[in-house]
Design an enzyme around this catalytic site. Structure first.
Site, mmCIF file in Angstrom:
data_model
loop_
_atom_site.group_PDB
_atom_site.id
_atom_site.type_symbol
_atom_site.label_atom_id
_atom_site.label_comp_id
_atom_site.label_asym_id
_atom_site.label_seq_id
_atom_site.Cartn_x
_atom_site.Cartn_y
_atom_site.Cartn_z
ATOM 1 N N GLU A 99 -4.847 -3.402 16.929
ATOM 2 C CA GLU A 99 -4.277 -4.398 15.631
ATOM 3 C C GLU A 99 -4.275 -5.271 16.232
ATOM 4 O OE1 GLU A 99 -3.025 -1.956 13.554
ATOM 5 O OE2 GLU A 99 -3.839 -0.566 14.741
ATOM 6 N N SER A 148 15.767 28.135 -26.899
ATOM 7 C CA SER A 148 17.495 28.265 -27.427
ATOM 8 C C SER A 148 18.906 28.313 -26.302
ATOM 9 C CB SER A 148 17.266 29.778 -27.089
ATOM 10 O OG SER A 148 16.601 30.131 -28.303
#
Length: 564
Positions: A98, A360
């Protein structure tokens, strides 16, 4: 290909070191100029150094209604680590992969940036980022993940500022204590336990390589074991390249994969929903927190089976691939929840997050508003053609039945009557009734409101129908019972609550509709008072077509919805 002589490789490394020293000297000189500016502006102070502290969200252990744990949610966290307990081979693996010049730069690595630019250009895409560990710490803790130049600029300034305020070891400790390793785990201690069931000091070299490999793309690598294995091998090779691992030792080391026990996905959507309702402050307590719920595993199995059967039978014909269900008691306790067909494949909870037109089912609020206004189940309404401007709703089958009691119109789910009632009340009382019963999604006072044209969530609609069963509102969905509120059918001041004849004043108000009269001399007013008394709280007929998605039982109500 002719091998490069060792002397040339050694000279290349020396040249790289010399360039690094020169660039570092340049940055040091620049830093001497930038220090006063950084100290005056203090970019980190615009945020907060407390944001650099490790995540402390406790793990939630969810329990069923009989006290048995069924899911874990929240942070996979543990106490911060100190460099004294981290194996040297883990630090070597991390820095080799890294940030090889971590101890030599001031938060930004020009050589790393140049190398990343060359690699990206050669690959024709972004394969390396060039960010240092300090930059990653600043991004994780203080910034968003947006890939913008503004974010990168802030990241660079924050990295420089962090380097002036913290030592290298402090930066590394904070990074190892808060970095994300996938599976919900933040920090090396939590990751070591989650993936390998071990402590940080006992990590082996292959295990360290695997955990370092996860830092690049934890979610993707967790889903692709072969890619994770290859990435772990790359980490070991990087350690050889930086001479932190001998080639001979490398030959004896093979990449490892963790053995993670997969959690039972039954109740996964329920667990997700409950965990999002719990907010825990940062207290420094990392112990698991038990959470007791109303979750019923037996009902969950039935709900899963019901959704699966409906989709298998009707999904293809209706072009529907997903469905949702909520099972709730009248007091608001949610017993089961289906948010989709496969929680492992999709964590999007369609019972809570998706918004659909209720159709509905929304008529509940129309008739509740009518009852509040003084009508009764026996008040006469007229099923007739209706037009409001260009809007002209139709009944199913295009049939009209004339005058009838309001309760029959509700049971028959007549569109024309619902629209007439809504128009007679000027629509806003319908919206008010929906809000009172817990509907929070946007609603507009349009003619189509009465037929459920605006989208709502399934959880809110289930809560509204649970209020009908409870006879009080609002019913707030939750994992524990809530207190009762007000009765559902309390009428407006001056309006008649139940039975009897409606006053002339009310009759005029309700008969002031703006629809066309029915053909053949039909009455324009949608309803007329009747003298016969009826209980005011009869506001729904169980099993009626007005609520086709509702099933009533002793344990409450369940509502389902489907989506394409």
């Amino acid at each position: 290909m002719m091998p490069i002589p060792r002397s040339m490789r050694r000279a290349g490394r020396r040249g790289t070191a010399a360039v690094s020293v020169l660039l570092t000297g340049f940055l040091v000189t620049s830093g001497l100029i930038a220090v006063p500016y950084l100290l005056l502006t203090a970019p980190v102070e615009d945020y907060s150094l407390t944001a650099l502290e490790p995540a402390s969200q406790r793990t939630l252990v969810l329990h069923t209604n009989d006290g048995k744990p069924f899911a874990r949610r929240g942070g996979c966290v543990a106490e911060p680590v100190s460099l004294d307990e981290v194996p040297q081979h883990f630090i070597d693996a991390l820095l080799s992969m890294e940030d090889r010049r971590f101890y030599y730069h001031l938060g930004i690595d020009p050589i790393g940036l140049a190398r990343a630019a060359m690699e990206n250009r050669a690959a024709g895409r972004i394969v390396q980022g060039g960010s240092t560990i300090t930059q990653q710490l600043a991004k994780y803790s203080l910034l968003s993940s947006d890939r913008t130049m503004e974010r990168k600029r802030k990241e660079a300034w924050l990295a420089l500022s962090l380097e002036l305020r913290l030592s290298k070891d402090e930066i590394l400790e904070r990074y190892l204590s808060s970095a994300y390793f996938g599976q919900g785990c933040y920090g090396l201690r939590a990751a070591a336990k989650q993936y390998f069931g071990t402590t940080v000091p006992d990590l082996t070299i292959p295990q360290s390589a695997y955990l370092v490999a996860l830092l690049k793309s934890p979610t993707a690598l967790n889903r692709d074991p072969e890619a994770a294995r290859q990435r772990g091998s790359d980490v070991l090779d990087a350690m050889v390249d930086t001479r932190k691992l001998s080639p001979e030792a490398r030959k004896d080391l093979a990449p490892v994969l963790p053995e993670i026990k997969t959690e039972n996905s039954a109740g996964g959507y329920y667990a997700d929903w409950v965990s999002r309702t719990i907010e825990l402050p940062r207290t420094g307590d990392y112990s698991p927190l038990p959470v007791y719920t109303a979750f019923d595993p037996a009902l969950q199995r039935l709900a899963d089976e019901a959704v699966e059967k409906v989709l298998a039978k009707e999904g293809k014909a209706r072009n529907v691939s997903q469905a949702a269900m909520v099972v709730m008691r009248p007091d608001g306790r949610v017993l089961a929840m289906v948010g989709g067909t496969d929680h492992d494949q999709s964590q999007f909870n369609r019972a809570v997050q998706a918004q659909r037109q209720p159709g509905s089912s929304f008529k509940l609020f129309v008739y509740l508003a009518a009852l509040r206004a003084g009508l009764t189940p026996n008040s006469t309404v007229v099923d007739q053609p209706v037009r409001i401007g260009s809007y002209e709703p139709k009944n199913f089958g295009h049939r009209y039945r004339g005058a009838m009691p309001m309760s029959r119109a509700f049971a028959s789910s007549l569109n024309t009557v619902s629209v007439q009632l809504s128009e007679a009340m000027r629509r806003k009382p319908v919206i008010r009734a929906a809000r009172d019963l817990g509907i929070s999604t946007p609603l507009e006072a349009r003619p189509s409101l009465a037929l459920g044209s605006f989208e709502v969530t399934l959880l809110e609609m289930t809560s509204a129908f649970a209020a009908v069963d409870a006879g009080a509102y609002p019913v707030k969905p939750g994992r524990s019972p809530d207190s009762r509120r007000r009765m559902l059918t309390a009428p407006r001041r001056g309006a008649q609550a139940a039975g009897g004849s409606t006053s002339k004043k009310n009759s005029r108000r309700f008969c002031a509709g703006r629809w066309r009269a029915a053909p053949g001399g039909g009455r324009g007013c949608p309803f007329a008072p009747m003298a016969r008394r009826a209980p005011a709280r009869i506001i729904a007929t169980p099993g009626s077509s007005a609520s086709p998605a509702i099933s009533w039982s002793a344990c409450g109500s369940a509502m389902t919805t489907s989506s394409r």
